[in-house]
Write a protein that holds these residues in place. Structure first.
Motif: not given
Length: 112
Positions: A2-24
């Motif tokens: 499984p994918y694992q790094d110190e901040e995100y559990g998987c690449p999908a989390e990173m992608g969602l983080h990049m565009i998360s926010g009410k207005w993004k």
């Protein structure tokens, strides 16, 4: 493995983080249509405060999704556009629009 790094559990989390926010997503939707100046973007999304719009644009710029172009003129002219990398999110956001509309439509149907 499984994918694992110190901040995100998987690449999908990173992608969602990049565009998360009410207005993004809304900012990106508008910028997918055309390059816009800050004032034009704010007029298209009047519900967002100028401060929050600035913060969200900076975050999108830091992620490499949005490009900020400053023209050396008086008064200063600044335009925002989607980068080539940012265009990769267009299909994802189109699917989110479709899913959102399907959900809205399903809520309008009375329960049987």
């Amino acid at each position: 493995m499984p994918y694992q790094d110190e901040e995100y559990g998987c690449p999908a989390e990173m992608g969602l983080h990049m565009i998360s926010g009410k207005w993004k997503p809304r900012i990106l939707y508008e910028l997918f249509q055309e390059t816009l100046r800050f004032g034009e973007l704010h007029r298209r999304i009047p519900e967002v405060s100028r401060h929050v719009l600035t913060v969200q644009l900076r975050e999108l710029e830091e992620s490499g999704i949005v490009k900020r172009t400053v023209y050396q003129e008086v008064p200063p002219k600044v335009e925002y556009s989607v980068t080539e990398f940012g265009r990769k999110f267009e299909a994802l956001l189109e699917q989110m629009v479709i899913l959102g509309q399907l959900y809205i439509d399903s809520q309008e149907v009375p329960n049987e």
